[in-house]
Design a protein around this motif. Sequence first.
Motif, PDB file in Angstrom:
ATOM      1  N   ALA A   1       0.836  -1.204   0.000  1.00 21.17           N
ATOM      2  CA  ALA A   1       0.000   0.000   0.000  1.00 21.17           C
ATOM      3  C   ALA A   1       0.870   1.254   0.000  1.00 21.17           C
ATOM      4  O   ALA A   1       0.582   2.226  -0.716  1.00 21.17           O
ATOM      5  N   PHE A   2       1.934   1.260   0.799  1.00 23.34           N
ATOM      6  CA  PHE A   2       2.852   2.403   0.798  1.00 23.34           C
ATOM      7  C   PHE A   2       3.473   2.593  -0.587  1.00 23.34           C
ATOM      8  O   PHE A   2       3.529   3.718  -1.104  1.00 23.34           O
ATOM      9  N   ALA A   3       3.945   1.491  -1.189  1.00 26.92           N
ATOM     10  CA  ALA A   3       4.600   1.601  -2.494  1.00 26.92           C
ATOM     11  C   ALA A   3       3.643   2.131  -3.559  1.00 26.92           C
ATOM     12  O   ALA A   3       3.998   3.021  -4.345  1.00 26.92           O
ATOM     13  N   VAL A   4       2.427   1.610  -3.582  1.00 34.08           N
ATOM     14  CA  VAL A   4       1.475   1.988  -4.627  1.00 34.08           C
ATOM     15  C   VAL A   4       0.968   3.418  -4.415  1.00 34.08           C
ATOM     16  O   VAL A   4       0.878   4.208  -5.369  1.00 34.08           O
ATOM     17  N   VAL A   5       0.633   3.762  -3.184  1.00 28.19           N
ATOM     18  CA  VAL A   5       0.111   5.106  -2.909  1.00 28.19           C
ATOM     19  C   VAL A   5       1.157   6.168  -3.213  1.00 28.19           C
ATOM     20  O   VAL A   5       0.858   7.200  -3.842  1.00 28.19           O
ATOM     21  N   VAL A   6       2.390   5.946  -2.779  1.00 34.12           N
ATOM     22  CA  VAL A   6       3.447   6.935  -3.053  1.00 34.12           C
ATOM     23  C   VAL A   6       3.709   7.040  -4.552  1.00 34.12           C
ATOM     24  O   VAL A   6       3.907   8.142  -5.082  1.00 34.12           O
ATOM     25  N   ALA A   7       3.692   5.909  -5.258  1.00 33.33           N
ATOM     26  CA  ALA A   7       3.884   5.955  -6.707  1.00 33.33           C
ATOM     27  C   ALA A   7       2.770   6.741  -7.384  1.00 33.33           C
ATOM     28  O   ALA A   7       3.013   7.496  -8.339  1.00 33.33           O
ATOM     29  N   ALA A   8       1.541   6.583  -6.903  1.00 34.43           N
ATOM     30  CA  ALA A   8       0.429   7.351  -7.461  1.00 34.43           C
ATOM     31  C   ALA A   8       0.574   8.836  -7.149  1.00 34.43           C
ATOM     32  O   ALA A   8       0.215   9.689  -7.975  1.00 34.43           O
ATOM     33  N   GLU A   9       1.121   9.158  -5.974  1.00 34.62           N
ATOM     34  CA  GLU A   9       1.332  10.562  -5.614  1.00 34.62           C
ATOM     35  C   GLU A   9       2.402  11.197  -6.499  1.00 34.62           C
ATOM     36  O   GLU A   9       2.394  12.419  -6.696  1.00 34.62           O
TER      37      GLU A   9
END
Length: 267
Positions: free
Chosen positions: A202-210
Amino acid sequence: MTTTEARLPRPRSGDRSALVGIGLGAGVIVALLLLWWALTDLTGTVKPLYFPAPSEVLAAVQQIWRSMLPDAAATLLRVLFSWLLGSTIGVLVGLLMVRSRVLLFTLTPLIEALRPVPPVALIPFVILWFGIGDSGKLFLGSLACFMVMVVNTIVSANNVSPVYGRAARSLGAREGQVYRTVILPAIVPELVSGLRIGSALAFAVVVAAEFLGAEQGIGRLIMQASRTLNTPVVLIGTIVIAVEAVLVDRLIKIVSARITRWSESSS
C-alpha cells in the motif's frame, strides 16, 4: 549456596538473544550513519548532488518540517484506509470463495490474471477514471492489498484441518457460524504475514500514485524536490516513508500478538 543466591532469577536465553539482536541492529544503524558522515561531510568523497550530507539533511528538516507534516499525514491516511479496505474485502471474498466452489471457479481466473500485474501499471487508467484526487490512490492501494489477502485467505483456509469444521457442525453450528467461529479464528495467525505484506505494498502503490499527481503527500514532495535536484528533501521524504512503514508494521505485529496470544506460533 545461600538463600539469596538460590532466589536470584536466571536470565532466559530468549531474553539474551533479544538483547543481542537489538544491540546488533543498533550497531548496524550507527555504523551506516558514521559511514554516511565520513563519505560526505568528513571527506567529501560523495558529492551532495548524488547523496546529501547529514548536515544538509538536518538543515532541510529545520526548513520544511512544518510544511511536511500535512504531506506525511496525507500519505499515511491514504495508506491506512486503502490497507484496511482492501484487506477486509480480500478476506471476505477469500472466505466466500472457499465456501462456494461456483464462486471459486468464477473468480479464480480473473484474480490469477490480475494478480501478477503491478497496480502501478494501472495508474494512467486510474487518472483517467478518477482524476488526481484521493479516490484513485485509494483504489490502487486497496487493489494491491486485496490481491494479497484474497490469495492468503484461500491458502490459509484450505490448510485448516477439516476435523474442526466437522466437530462444529456436529455440535449444531450452521455453515456461516463454522466460518465465523472456527475457520476465521484459525487462519488469523497466518493472515498476519499477508497483512504486513499488504501494508508495504500500500505504501509503495500510494506513493507511486502521488508521484504522478497529488495536492498533498510525500510522493508529491519527493517529485517536486527531484525536479529541482533538491536531494536533501528527496532523502527526507524517503526516510519519512520508511518510518511510517515501520510504525504501521510494528502496530500490526503488536495487535496481532494480542489477538493471537492463544496461538503457539505467537509465543
